[in-house]
Design a protein around this motif. Structure first.
Motif, PDB file in Angstrom:
ATOM      1  N   VAL A 158      90.262  38.619  39.021  1.00  0.00           N
ATOM      2  CA  VAL A 158      91.298  38.954  40.159  1.00  0.00           C
ATOM      3  C   VAL A 158      92.002  40.301  39.458  1.00  0.00           C
ATOM      4  CG1 VAL A 158      91.885  36.696  40.761  1.00  0.00           C
ATOM      5  CG2 VAL A 158      93.047  37.583  38.911  1.00  0.00           C
ATOM      6  N   SER A 159      91.484  40.649  38.324  1.00  0.00           N
ATOM      7  CA  SER A 159      92.124  41.750  37.733  1.00  0.00           C
ATOM      8  C   SER A 159      91.229  42.597  36.742  1.00  0.00           C
ATOM      9  CB  SER A 159      93.627  41.470  37.153  1.00  0.00           C
ATOM     10  OG  SER A 159      94.006  42.902  36.503  1.00  0.00           O
ATOM     11  N   LYS A 160      90.670  43.875  37.131  1.00  0.00           N
ATOM     12  CA  LYS A 160      89.908  44.226  36.005  1.00  0.00           C
ATOM     13  C   LYS A 160      90.421  44.585  34.859  1.00  0.00           C
ATOM     14  CE  LYS A 160      86.197  45.176  36.635  1.00  0.00           C
ATOM     15  NZ  LYS A 160      84.958  44.254  36.437  1.00  0.00           N
ATOM     16  N   GLY A 161      89.814  44.665  33.777  1.00  0.00           N
ATOM     17  CA  GLY A 161      90.484  44.863  32.345  1.00  0.00           C
ATOM     18  C   GLY A 161      90.307  46.496  32.043  1.00  0.00           C
ATOM     19  N   PRO A 162      91.220  46.771  31.055  1.00  0.00           N
ATOM     20  CA  PRO A 162      91.073  48.261  30.689  1.00  0.00           C
ATOM     21  C   PRO A 162      90.019  48.520  29.715  1.00  0.00           C
ATOM     22  CG  PRO A 162      92.929  47.141  29.278  1.00  0.00           C
ATOM     23  CD  PRO A 162      92.139  46.090  30.436  1.00  0.00           C
ATOM     24  N   GLY A 163      89.326  47.745  29.427  1.00  0.00           N
ATOM     25  CA  GLY A 163      88.006  48.070  28.529  1.00  0.00           C
ATOM     26  C   GLY A 163      88.483  47.506  27.225  1.00  0.00           C
ATOM     27  N   THR A 164      89.654  46.898  26.869  1.00  0.00           N
ATOM     28  CA  THR A 164      90.124  46.431  25.757  1.00  0.00           C
ATOM     29  C   THR A 164      90.591  44.937  25.877  1.00  0.00           C
ATOM     30  OG1 THR A 164      92.437  47.318  26.450  1.00  0.00           O
ATOM     31  CG2 THR A 164      91.144  48.704  24.747  1.00  0.00           C
ATOM     32  N   PRO A 165      90.647  44.142  24.737  1.00  0.00           N
ATOM     33  CA  PRO A 165      90.749  42.728  24.953  1.00  0.00           C
ATOM     34  C   PRO A 165      92.035  42.312  25.725  1.00  0.00           C
ATOM     35  CG  PRO A 165      90.223  43.340  22.548  1.00  0.00           C
ATOM     36  CD  PRO A 165      90.749  44.627  23.300  1.00  0.00           C
ATOM     37  N   SER A 166      91.852  41.243  26.254  1.00  0.00           N
ATOM     38  CA  SER A 166      93.129  40.369  26.810  1.00  0.00           C
ATOM     39  C   SER A 166      92.919  38.966  26.064  1.00  0.00           C
ATOM     40  CB  SER A 166      93.028  40.084  28.315  1.00  0.00           C
ATOM     41  OG  SER A 166      93.205  41.062  29.041  1.00  0.00           O
ATOM     42  N   VAL A 167      93.894  38.954  25.185  1.00  0.00           N
ATOM     43  CA  VAL A 167      94.097  37.648  24.342  1.00  0.00           C
ATOM     44  C   VAL A 167      94.951  36.535  24.971  1.00  0.00           C
ATOM     45  CG1 VAL A 167      94.272  36.986  21.905  1.00  0.00           C
ATOM     46  CG2 VAL A 167      93.613  39.534  22.498  1.00  0.00           C
ATOM     47  N   GLY A 168      96.376  36.271  24.375  1.00  0.00           N
ATOM     48  CA  GLY A 168      97.242  35.553  24.778  1.00  0.00           C
ATOM     49  C   GLY A 168      97.652  35.597  26.127  1.00  0.00           C
ATOM     50  N   LEU A 169      97.997  34.648  26.899  1.00  0.00           N
ATOM     51  CA  LEU A 169      98.494  34.913  28.145  1.00  0.00           C
ATOM     52  C   LEU A 169      99.401  33.599  28.536  1.00  0.00           C
ATOM     53  CD1 LEU A 169      94.772  34.585  30.378  1.00  0.00           C
ATOM     54  CD2 LEU A 169      96.051  36.810  29.255  1.00  0.00           C
ATOM     55  N   LYS A 170     100.612  34.103  29.432  1.00  0.00           N
ATOM     56  CA  LYS A 170     101.623  33.388  29.793  1.00  0.00           C
ATOM     57  C   LYS A 170     101.809  33.969  31.184  1.00  0.00           C
ATOM     58  CE  LYS A 170     102.286  30.210  26.566  1.00  0.00           C
ATOM     59  NZ  LYS A 170     101.197  30.791  25.537  1.00  0.00           N
ATOM     60  N   LEU A 171     102.091  32.825  32.281  1.00  0.00           N
ATOM     61  CA  LEU A 171     102.431  33.068  33.670  1.00  0.00           C
ATOM     62  C   LEU A 171     103.625  32.575  33.884  1.00  0.00           C
ATOM     63  CD1 LEU A 171     100.924  33.781  36.179  1.00  0.00           C
ATOM     64  CD2 LEU A 171     100.729  31.223  36.608  1.00  0.00           C
ATOM     65  N   ASP A 172     104.549  33.551  34.452  1.00  0.00           N
ATOM     66  CA  ASP A 172     105.993  32.998  34.838  1.00  0.00           C
ATOM     67  C   ASP A 172     105.996  32.637  36.276  1.00  0.00           C
ATOM     68  OD1 ASP A 172     106.116  35.213  36.673  1.00  0.00           O
ATOM     69  OD2 ASP A 172     107.629  36.288  35.311  1.00  0.00           O
ATOM     70  N   SER A 173     107.245  32.185  36.823  1.00  0.00           N
ATOM     71  CA  SER A 173     107.334  31.718  38.140  1.00  0.00           C
ATOM     72  C   SER A 173     107.266  32.713  39.259  1.00  0.00           C
ATOM     73  CB  SER A 173     108.737  30.784  38.268  1.00  0.00           C
ATOM     74  OG  SER A 173     109.849  31.650  37.955  1.00  0.00           O
TER      75      SER A 173
END
Length: 324
Positions: A91-106
Motif C-alpha cells: 500500500v506504500s512503496k518504500g524509499p529503498g531503505t528499511p522499514s523496521v518498527g511500526l505503530k498505527l494510531d487511531s
C-alpha cells in the motif's frame, strides 16, 4: 446501550472460562462492525499468512480492524494483509531503505522506524502517502522500534544511546522536527544490537526498553532519559526484539531463540516475573509481535537465512495465554 450491556456480559462470561483471555472480545478502538465478537470468529482467521517472496518483514502493526501492516527491510515497502483472508498488497512503496518498527494510531497514520537510514516517517495507510519524514541521526545509526504514547512517538536507536521523540500536538498534530533524549543511567551500550523494542510501563508514566545483546530490560524516564534496570529475578532476555504490553503483561520476542517470553510486571514497571515462554514449530526467527482478539501475530524475519528474491516469508498467529 443494549450492545454495551451484551458485550459486558460476554466479557464476564469469558473471564470465567478456563484458559480464555478476559479481554479477547474487544480491543480499544475497534468498531462494532469489525471487532471479533466471539472467540469462535477469531478462531476462523488463518493461522499463517504468506507474504510476498523476498519481502523481508520486520515490524508489524495492527489496529482495531482485522488488518496487519508490515514493513520490509529490503526496500521499505509497507504491505497490508487482511487477517480474515490472508490476502494483501503493498500500500506504500518504500524509499529503498528499511522499514523496521511500526505503530498505527487511531488516525490511520503509520509511524515507521527507518533502520540504517537514521530516520522516521509517518504514512497515511489509506492513501500510502508519506505525511512527513524526519531525519533523526547523522552518522552510523539503526532506528529500530517505535511506541506511541498519549502525546508522543518514541523511537529507539540500537547504535546510539538516545531516544528520538516526535511530540504530538493537539489532535495529534505532527511536529516539524524530532527531539533527541540521551539515555543515561543503568543502560550501557556495547558491541552489537543494543536498545531494541520499546513499550510503555503499565502505569503509562515511563518507557520500557529491551537491550538485545545483554538480555536486560530497562525502564526509562521520558522526561530525562535516565534508565534503571527492571528486576526480573535474574532472567535473561538475550536476543530481545519486539515488545507488546497488554495490561500488566509484557510479551518479549526473543528472535533467534524462537521464543516469546511472557512477563507479569508491577504497575510502575520496576520489576516483573517471567510467567511463561511460548514457542511454535512455525517460528523462524520472529522479530516482533502484535495482537488482534486473543491472537498474537509474529512475522518470521528469518535472520539466519540468506535473503534472496525467492525467499519465502510468513506471519504466524498463536493463541495468547490467559492473563496471569
Amino acid at each position: 446501550m443494549r450492545s454495551a450491556i451484551l458485550t459486558t456480559a460476554l466479557c464476564a462470561l469469558l473471564a470465567t472460562l478456563p484458559g480464555t483471555p478476559a479481554q479477547a472480545v474487544m480491543r480499544p478502538g475497534t468498531s462494532a462492525a469489525t471487532r471479533p465478537d466471539t472467540l469462535a470468529q477469531v478462531a476462523t482467521l488463518p493461522g499463517t499468512i504468506a507474504l510476498p517472496n523476498g519481502f523481508r518483514p520486520e515490524g508489524i502493526a495492527i489496529g482495531g480492524r482485522p488488518v496487519a501492516y508490515l514493513g520490509s527491510l529490503a526496500n521499505g515497502d509497507i504491505y497490508r494483509a487482511d487477517l480474515r483472508t490472508g490476502q494483501g498488497a503493498v500500500v506504500s512503496k518504500g524509499p529503498g531503505t528499511p522499514s523496521v518498527g511500526l505503530k498505527l494510531d487511531s488516525r490511520n497514520r503509520l509511524f515507521v522506524s527507518g533502520g540504517t537510514a537514521g530516520n522516521a516517517r509517518v504514512i497515511d495507510v489509506r492513501t500510502g502517502a508519506v505525511l512527513k519524514s524526519y531525519p533523526l541521526a547523522t552518522g552510523a545509526s539503526f532506528v529500530n522500534d517505535v511506541v506511541l504514547t498519549r502525546d508522543a512517538a518514541w523511537f529507539t536507536d540500537s547504535t546510539n544511546p538516545v531516544l528520538y521523540k516526535l511530540p504530538l500536538g493537539r489532535h495529534g498534530t505532527l511536529p516539524d522536527q524530532a527531539v533527541s533524549v540521551p539515555l543515561t543511567g543503568a543502560i550501557q551500550y556495547t558491541t552489537g544490537n543494543n536498545a531494541n523494542g520499546i513499550a510503555p510501563t503499565p502505569d503509562r508514566k515511563s518507557l520500557l526498553i529491551v537491550q538485545s545483546n545483554v538480555g536486560k530490560l530497562f525502564k526509562a524516564d521520558p522526561a530525562t532519559g535516565v534508565t534503571t534496570e527492571v528486576n526480573l529475578g535474574g532472567e535473561s532476555l538475550v536476543n530481545g526484539d519486539g515488545l507488546l504490553l497488554n495490561g500488566r503483561t509484557l510479551y518479549v520476542v526473543q528472535n533467534r531463540l524462537n521464543t516469546v517470553t511472557v512477563i507479569r510486571l508491577t504497575a510502575d514497571g520496576s520489576s516483573g516475573q517471567v510467567v511463561n515462554r511460548l514457542t511454535d514449530p512455525r517460528f523462524d526467527v520472529p522479530s516482533t509481535v502484535a495482537s488482534f482478539g486473543n491472537r498474537l501475530y509474529l512475522p518470521n524475519a528469518r535472520f539466519t537465512t540468506t535473503p534472496a528474491p525467492d525467499t519465502t516469508y510468513t506471519v504466524n498467529a498463536i493463541t495468547a495465554p490467559r492473563d496471569h
